[in-house]
Design a protein around this motif. Structure first.
Motif, mmCIF file in Angstrom:
data_model
loop_
_atom_site.group_PDB
_atom_site.id
_atom_site.type_symbol
_atom_site.label_atom_id
_atom_site.label_comp_id
_atom_site.label_asym_id
_atom_site.label_seq_id
_atom_site.Cartn_x
_atom_site.Cartn_y
_atom_site.Cartn_z
ATOM 1 N N UNK A 100 -11.645 -27.923 -14.555
ATOM 2 C CA UNK A 100 -11.749 -28.825 -13.405
ATOM 3 C C UNK A 100 -10.697 -29.921 -13.511
ATOM 4 N N UNK A 101 -10.041 -30.200 -12.402
ATOM 5 C CA UNK A 101 -9.100 -31.322 -12.356
ATOM 6 C C UNK A 101 -9.890 -32.629 -12.305
ATOM 7 N N UNK A 102 -9.171 -33.732 -12.364
ATOM 8 C CA UNK A 102 -9.826 -35.041 -12.377
ATOM 9 C C UNK A 102 -10.697 -35.251 -11.144
ATOM 10 N N UNK A 103 -10.299 -34.663 -10.011
ATOM 11 C CA UNK A 103 -11.079 -34.837 -8.783
ATOM 12 C C UNK A 103 -12.180 -33.786 -8.636
ATOM 13 N N UNK A 104 -12.365 -32.951 -9.671
ATOM 14 C CA UNK A 104 -13.412 -31.935 -9.636
ATOM 15 C C UNK A 104 -12.985 -30.600 -9.077
ATOM 16 N N UNK A 105 -11.726 -30.491 -8.644
ATOM 17 C CA UNK A 105 -11.224 -29.231 -8.100
ATOM 18 C C UNK A 105 -11.115 -28.185 -9.204
ATOM 19 N N UNK A 106 -11.621 -26.968 -8.989
ATOM 20 C CA UNK A 106 -11.544 -25.940 -10.029
ATOM 21 C C UNK A 106 -10.129 -25.402 -10.195
ATOM 22 N N UNK A 107 -9.777 -25.066 -11.423
ATOM 23 C CA UNK A 107 -8.481 -24.468 -11.731
ATOM 24 C C UNK A 107 -8.669 -22.955 -11.768
ATOM 25 N N UNK A 108 -8.438 -22.295 -10.636
ATOM 26 C CA UNK A 108 -8.691 -20.866 -10.543
ATOM 27 C C UNK A 108 -7.717 -20.047 -11.376
ATOM 28 N N UNK A 109 -6.506 -20.519 -11.530
ATOM 29 C CA UNK A 109 -5.543 -19.785 -12.349
ATOM 30 C C UNK A 109 -6.031 -19.698 -13.793
ATOM 31 N N UNK A 110 -6.506 -20.819 -14.332
ATOM 32 C CA UNK A 110 -7.050 -20.819 -15.691
ATOM 33 C C UNK A 110 -8.309 -19.960 -15.753
ATOM 34 N N UNK A 111 -9.161 -20.058 -14.755
ATOM 35 C CA UNK A 111 -10.398 -19.274 -14.752
ATOM 36 C C UNK A 111 -10.107 -17.786 -14.822
ATOM 37 N N UNK A 112 -9.147 -17.331 -14.037
ATOM 38 C CA UNK A 112 -8.844 -15.895 -14.022
ATOM 39 C C UNK A 112 -8.260 -15.418 -15.344
ATOM 40 N N UNK A 113 -7.616 -16.313 -16.063
ATOM 41 C CA UNK A 113 -7.054 -15.932 -17.369
ATOM 42 C C UNK A 113 -8.118 -15.903 -18.450
ATOM 43 N N UNK A 114 -9.261 -16.517 -18.190
ATOM 44 C CA UNK A 114 -10.257 -16.674 -19.248
ATOM 45 C C UNK A 114 -11.625 -16.109 -18.867
ATOM 46 N N UNK A 115 -11.652 -15.165 -17.917
ATOM 47 C CA UNK A 115 -12.909 -14.509 -17.581
ATOM 48 C C UNK A 115 -13.548 -13.934 -18.837
ATOM 49 N N UNK A 116 -14.865 -13.924 -18.883
ATOM 50 C CA UNK A 116 -15.590 -13.416 -20.050
ATOM 51 C C UNK A 116 -15.258 -11.967 -20.342
ATOM 52 N N UNK A 117 -15.036 -11.167 -19.307
ATOM 53 C CA UNK A 117 -14.669 -9.781 -19.501
ATOM 54 C C UNK A 117 -15.871 -8.875 -19.697
ATOM 55 N N UNK A 118 -15.584 -7.599 -19.979
ATOM 56 C CA UNK A 118 -16.618 -6.565 -20.005
ATOM 57 C C UNK A 118 -16.764 -5.920 -21.367
ATOM 58 N N UNK A 119 -16.607 -6.703 -22.423
ATOM 59 C CA UNK A 119 -16.909 -6.204 -23.758
ATOM 60 C C UNK A 119 -18.395 -5.939 -23.902
ATOM 61 N N UNK A 120 -18.756 -5.069 -24.851
ATOM 62 C CA UNK A 120 -20.152 -4.641 -24.991
ATOM 63 C C UNK A 120 -21.087 -5.820 -25.249
ATOM 64 N N UNK A 121 -20.784 -6.644 -26.245
ATOM 65 C CA UNK A 121 -21.664 -7.766 -26.570
ATOM 66 C C UNK A 121 -21.695 -8.779 -25.435
ATOM 67 N N UNK A 122 -20.545 -9.010 -24.828
ATOM 68 C CA UNK A 122 -20.477 -9.952 -23.707
ATOM 69 C C UNK A 122 -21.414 -9.529 -22.592
ATOM 70 N N UNK A 123 -21.407 -8.243 -22.257
ATOM 71 C CA UNK A 123 -22.259 -7.758 -21.171
ATOM 72 C C UNK A 123 -23.734 -7.820 -21.548
ATOM 73 N N UNK A 124 -24.052 -7.441 -22.769
ATOM 74 C CA UNK A 124 -25.459 -7.499 -23.189
ATOM 75 C C UNK A 124 -25.989 -8.925 -23.118
#
Length: 336
Positions: A100-124
């Motif tokens: 989040x930026x100082x004004x609360x705006x989400x940083x979508x570029x960073x979010x897309x680079x750091x998605x949790x993903x679909x690893x086995x433990x992550x999904x469970x």
């Protein structure tokens, strides 16, 4: 409300699905409950949410607000067995204060680079969190929310198969995915005896993506051909009215949703929508929803995500619209 078979499962679901993404944030709890109650009143039962909804709305949120609200609503009326419940995992970004930026705006570029993903433990772990928030021991449909190219598909599919075997998931789905990945998933499932995803949730509307538009999330001609040949996977169309851009030329002008569509083809198809909508006596947005629900090759299941009670009520008349063969032909053939 009419129903549609999900894939070739034999399970019937509502012809119009209700998305709960904004419920508990942009849509207050009171209004969310009114929308949910009204949806059930008209015969709707297919509810859609995700574990990440809506992390971006509040600084330091880890999502889950929508699932928690649905859990409260289901418990309050003993409604779990009355609904077909879908949720998703893999798209919640790893926590960072920089999301989040100082004004609360989400940083979508960073979010897309750091998605949790679909690893086995992550999904469970993600599914267990969703079940806890929803207050249930299983979901009817579980999607990989954002296709994860960094995790071997074998790992993801084997983990999902285990969750189905454990009774935590009835059916599987995939979202924001390219066609070649769907075919690879199909082959792996067939070779290994794993359950095949029966729902493909993508952005899809009456307007067609313009030449050069590159998005794994938007259905193109190739994916439509693929789904025509594979009726065991139902196309669940999110953003079916593209944030309501069919409503007016002023709304379409400069709207970010039009970036992948604007051009002569879109202009011609909007004109066709306006013409047929006037004939039928409905709004262009309602006409587009009706057109989607009357598609047969492939079958399409629109998923609406109203923010307000009025937006929900504005969509309801589409359920009663019956387009003639001539009108369907005219809409289908429109374009530059």
């Amino acid at each position: 409300m009419q129903t549609i078979e999900l894939g070739r499962t034999g399970t019937q679901v509502s012809r119009l699905a209700l998305g709960a993404m904004q419920m508990g944030n942009a849509t207050s709890e009171a209004d969310s409950i009114r929308i949910l109650d009204r949806y059930r009143e008209i015969g709707g039962s297919f509810l859609d949410t995700a574990d990440c909804y809506e992390w971006w709305a509040t600084r330091d949120s880890r999502g889950g607000e929508s699932e928690e609200l649905l859990g409260r609503w289901m418990r309050a009326g003993n409604r779990r067995e009355q609904v077909f419940l879908a949720t998703k995992g893999s798209a919640l970004p790893h926590y960072s204060p920089d999301l989040w930026a100082a004004d609360g705006t989400p940083d979508w570029e960073l979010a897309r680079r750091t998605f949790a993903g679909a690893g086995a433990k992550t999904l469970r772990d993600a599914l267990d969190g969703s079940l806890r928030r929803l207050g249930t021991d299983h979901v009817d449909l579980y999607y990989i929310h954002v296709d994860d190219l960094g995790t071997p598909l074998e790992e993801t599919l084997e983990a999902l198969a285990g969750l189905v075997s454990a009774g935590k998931i009835r059916y599987l789905g995939w979202s924001n995915v390219r066609t070649w990945r769907l075919e690879r998933i199909r082959g792996l499932c067939e070779r290994n005896g794993w359950p095949l995803p029966v729902a493909v949730q993508q952005q899809h509307s009456y307007l067609r993506p313009k030449a050069g538009a590159e998005s794994a999330s938007i259905v193109g001609a190739e994916q439509l051909d693929y789904l025509r040949e594979h009726a065991d996977q139902t196309l669940v169309a999110y953003s079916p009215i593209l944030k309501g851009v069919y409503a007016s030329a002023a709304k379409r002008t400069g709207h970010w949703m039009m970036a992948n569509y604007a051009g002569p083809d879109a202009d011609a198809r909007v004109a066709a929508v306006e013409e047929v909508a006037a004939e039928v006596g409905v709004t262009p947005n309602q006409l587009v929803l009706a057109w989607l629900m009357q598609q047969t090759a492939p079958r399409v299941l629109p998923l609406i995500g109203p923010r307000t009670i009025q937006q929900f009520e504005d969509a309801v008349p589409a359920l009663d619209v019956k387009l003639t063969g001539e009108q369907l032909d005219r809409l289908d053939s429109a374009g530059a």
